[in-house]
Write an enzyme that holds these catalytic residues in place. Structure first.
Site, PDB file in Angstrom:
ATOM      1  N   ARG A 165      13.526   5.351  -1.860  1.00  0.00           N
ATOM      2  CA  ARG A 165      14.895   5.777  -1.545  1.00  0.00           C
ATOM      3  C   ARG A 165      15.784   5.818  -2.773  1.00  0.00           C
ATOM      4  NH1 ARG A 165      15.755   1.696   3.595  1.00  0.00           N
ATOM      5  NH2 ARG A 165      13.733   2.132   4.502  1.00  0.00           N
ATOM      6  N   LYS A 178       3.604   0.813  12.337  1.00  0.00           N
ATOM      7  CA  LYS A 178       4.918   0.193  12.126  1.00  0.00           C
ATOM      8  C   LYS A 178       5.748   0.507  13.372  1.00  0.00           C
ATOM      9  CE  LYS A 178       8.967   1.411   9.305  1.00  0.00           C
ATOM     10  NZ  LYS A 178       9.592   0.966   8.060  1.00  0.00           N
ATOM     11  N   GLU A 180       6.833  -3.951  -0.069  1.00  0.00           N
ATOM     12  CA  GLU A 180       7.030  -2.523   0.241  1.00  0.00           C
ATOM     13  C   GLU A 180       8.252  -2.021  -0.504  1.00  0.00           C
ATOM     14  OE1 GLU A 180       7.426  -1.564   4.459  1.00  0.00           O
ATOM     15  OE2 GLU A 180       8.604   0.205   3.933  1.00  0.00           O
TER      16      GLU A 180
END
Ligand code: 3PG
Length: 214
Positions: free
Chosen positions: A52, A135, A48
């Site tokens: 960012r 999640k 993943e």
């Protein structure tokens, strides 16, 4: 049961491919391929890459070409980021929470979304919006493995990938739960190891994490 469990088969494939999903914050796109190779070589195929940093989309594209890697985008906050990550080659999306706009976008998309939840009401909302693979974030501060244990008896149709504050030491207590398919975390890619391009260390951390599920 929810009327429609969105992308559940595709998400099950992602969530069962390895016990741990490395959550990656990448500063230099040049690191993408050796980093992905080290993780896959260590036994962690699902990666993943969080949106960012400016290098994230390029890194997703580069990692997607690494043999054996299943590369997704993390920290997907809106439809625009969803589209950019899909165009870059992301095979799944992860969001820290869920909005109606994001859910609507996911519903019409070929790339599956694993949305974030933290409370019983958020689980119910996600369930109503058609999601059954979630999640649990931020796992440690939202109640940890005990919270998931509580959810297991109430929400029998939901499966989780907890992330947020999980370490090699705490991961087994999550993986032992029946409603946890895998966990995510950034401990596989310590900032100092990545800065020093210490891929052997990353591979070693991945190997230990891959062995967490016997
Ligand atoms: C995430 O996006 O899931 C978290 O940033 C990962 O949490 P960690 O850095 O505490 O492992």
């Amino acid at each position: 049961m929810p009327q429609d469990t969105l992308h559940s088969a595709a998400l099950d494939a992602v969530m069962s491919a390895a016990p741990v999903i490395p959550v990656i914050v990448i500063e230099r796109a040049d690191d993408a391929v050796p980093l992905a190779r080290a993780l896959v070589q260590g036994g962690l195929r699902v990666l993943e890459v969080t949106l960012r940093t400016p290098a994230a989309l390029e890194a997703i594209g580069a990692m997607a070409a690494v043999e054996g890697a299943i590369v997704g985008a993390g920290t997907v906050l809106d439809a625009q980021q969803y589209e950019a990550a899909a165009a870059a080659g992301a095979q799944f999306m992860v969001s820290p929470g869920l909005t109606e706009a994001l859910a609507a976008h996911a519903r019409g998309h070929r790339v599956p979304l694993l949305p974030g939840v933290a409370t019983a009401s958020e689980l119910m909302r996600a369930r109503e919006l058609g999601f059954s693979r979630l999640k649990f974030f931020p796992a440690e501060s939202a109640g940890g493995a005990n919270a998931l244990k509580g959810f297991a008896s109430v929400f029998r149709d939901l499966r989780f990938c907890p992330t947020g504050g999980i370490t090699a030491a705490s991961a087994p207590s999550y993986l032992a739960l029946p409603n946890v398919a895998c966990v995510g975390g950034s401990w596989l890619t310590p900032a100092d190891a990545v800065a020093a391009r210490d891929w052997a260390r990353v591979e070693q951390l991945a190997r230990q994490a891959a062995a967490l599920r016997a």
